[in-house]
Enzyme design. Structure first.
Site, PDB file in Angstrom:
ATOM      1  N   TRP A 279       0.924  -1.064   0.073  1.00 47.69           N
ATOM      2  CA  TRP A 279      -0.014  -0.008   0.152  1.00 47.69           C
ATOM      3  C   TRP A 279       0.921   1.419  -0.009  1.00 47.69           C
ATOM      4  CZ3 TRP A 279      -0.457   4.283   3.292  1.00 47.69           C
ATOM      5  CH2 TRP A 279      -1.612   5.040   3.192  1.00 47.69           C
ATOM      6  N   HIS A 280       1.843   1.213   0.656  1.00 50.56           N
ATOM      7  CA  HIS A 280       2.745   2.364   0.736  1.00 50.56           C
ATOM      8  C   HIS A 280       3.471   2.580  -0.443  1.00 50.56           C
ATOM      9  CE1 HIS A 280       2.133   2.110   5.032  1.00 50.56           C
ATOM     10  NE2 HIS A 280       2.591   3.392   5.222  1.00 50.56           N
ATOM     11  N   GLY A 281       3.867   1.688  -1.357  1.00 50.92           N
ATOM     12  CA  GLY A 281       4.540   2.131  -2.647  1.00 50.92           C
ATOM     13  C   GLY A 281       4.633   0.840  -3.444  1.00 50.92           C
ATOM     14  N   PHE A 429       1.586   8.164  -2.346  1.00 53.67           N
ATOM     15  CA  PHE A 429       0.576   7.070  -1.857  1.00 53.67           C
ATOM     16  C   PHE A 429      -1.078   7.640  -2.101  1.00 53.67           C
ATOM     17  CE2 PHE A 429       3.756   7.020   1.659  1.00 53.67           C
ATOM     18  CZ  PHE A 429       4.762   6.241   1.074  1.00 53.67           C
TER      19      PHE A 429
END
Length: 429
Positions: A279-281, A429
């Site tokens: 999710w973060h990258g 994000f």
């Protein structure tokens, strides 16, 4: 964003129209599955297309020895905040499916929920059931507005006065050949990034909560002094609380949580933190960072947590800070290779050209001292002295406090005007 709002709004109405009984339950499942698929496809295309193409191309080359036959990278503009508002919209549909909230029949209110600007691009992730009633019934008064101004000012100061100061050095060091950077500067850089990301994201959360108060919305807290944690498990209860609770409610518990045996509980934890990293990258270093935290959570659940409880709190605190400290190196590095080189050069003697003295100055050291004190130690000391460390709505503001807030605001605005350097960690994000 408009497509996302429309898809989730229509999905909620379709769930409402599904009949009772077995056929209705099957219809609801089909609507939910379709809605989740559309949301994830939108997120996947804009954020992960090139990453998936690269991964598939690498695998294809390893298997066949040829890189032919795979699509090229695309220049895809990443919609700002897509990860945040996708998760928010999904929380609405899942809550309606579960019967935990009523269907939102107003398209305007659905637009408001997803596009509310204070938290649109940097969170916190506001779950629908937390503010469903507030969209129709909320109050704005002087106490709430004043508190919002104070909270916004604190967040602005965190971001501009502290986080940006740390970020200047961090970005400059990471742009160097790490083999030429002294070990002491690498240790300092890792510490600075640990401070930078905390004050960046908690600052944005404070600003969002403050702006929300000004409009009559009460958002849940997103940070609770995470660097005071005595375990990695506790750290994730205090760090980015809205994301942690989202994954708990909408992924970990549906997977079975801790109710399905030891092995599956460990599996569920690793899946959740794999997804947290992703999710973060779109990068392997983010995935490894997520699995790294998942690994320590599994260890704590297996045996380490019981050991930490028996030891002095200071031991758990030091252990947690060490785990988080090295985890942030993985998070910041552009690649796993960069992270490995960074850590290796922290511990091994090498010829250094870039030295610590080139980056340390009075402003940086003052900001670092303030950052360390304000991320936990200062609050602990004040609590032991019986002094309240958090402000609340309606609390009287002294002339001294007003002066401090005005100075923070003035300094922040001056720095924003005079300095074009204003990095945004969570932009991707």
């Amino acid at each position: 964003m408009l497509v996302s709002v429309t898809v989730n709004y229509v999905s909620g109405l379709l769930l409402l129209r599904c009949s009772q009984g077995d056929e209705g339950r099957r219809g609801k499942k089909r609507v939910l599955a379709g809605c989740v698929a559309v949301n994830l496809l939108l997120l996947g295309y804009f954020k992960y297309f090139n990453f998936l193409v690269q991964a598939a191309g690498t695998l294809w080359t390893l298997v066949t020895g040829s890189s032919q036959g795979f699509p090229a990278f695309r220049e895809i503009a990443l919609p700002i905040g897509i990860s945040f508002y996708t998760f928010q919209a999904l929380s609405y549909v899942v809550d309606v499916y579960r019967g935990e909230t009523e269907v939102q029949k107003s398209y305007v209110n659905m637009l408001l929920y997803v596009s509310f600007f204070p938290q649109l691009i940097a969170g916190p992730i506001v779950k629908y059931h937390d503010i469903a009633l507030q969209m129709d019934r909320r109050s704005v008064d002087v106490d709430k507005f004043v508190y919002g101004i104070r909270r916004f000012t604190c967040g602005l100061g965190k971001k501009v006065l502290l986080s940006n100061t740390f970020a200047e050095v961090v970005d400059q060091v990471y742009s160097q050949d790490l083999s030429e950077v002294s070990s002491s500067l690498l240790w300092l850089t890792a510490l600075l990034y640990m401070m930078q990301i905390y004050y960046d994201f908690s600052g944005y959360s404070d600003m969002a909560i403050g702006l929300g108060k000004m409009f009559g919305f009460d958002f849940l807290e997103n940070f609770n002094l995470p660097y005071r944690s005595l375990s990695v498990k506790e750290f994730w209860r205090r760090w980015h609380i809205s994301l942690s609770s989202w994954f708990r409610d909408y992924l970990y518990i549906p997977l079975g949580g801790s109710r399905c045996g030891t092995a599956k509980t460990y599996r569920n934890l690793l899946i959740v933190f794999f997804m947290t990293g992703l999710w973060h990258g779109a990068g392997w270093s983010f995935i490894l960072w997520g699995l790294y935290h998942g690994f320590f959570l599994v260890l704590e659940r297996a045996f380490l947590g019981k050991i930490l409880v028996r030891l002095k709190p200071a031991v758990g605190w030091v252990y947690t800070l060490i785990v988080v400290f090295f985890g942030w190196i993985l998070f910041r590095a552009e690649s796993i290779e960069t992270a490995v080189a960074f850590i290796r050069n922290m511990f091994t003697p090498h010829h250094s050209v870039v030295m610590t003295a080139a980056y340390t100055n009075g402003r940086l050291l003052t900001a670092l001292a303030a950052g360390i004190v304000l991320c936990g130690p200062g609050q602990i000391l004040l609590e032991r002295l019986g002094i309240q460390t958090s402000s609340t709505e309606g609390q009287k503001v002294t002339c001294l406090q007003i002066g401090v807030y005005m100075i923070i605001f003035w300094l922040s605005v001056m720095l924003l005007i005079n300095n074009t350097y204003n990095p945004f960690i969570y932009f991707r994000f």
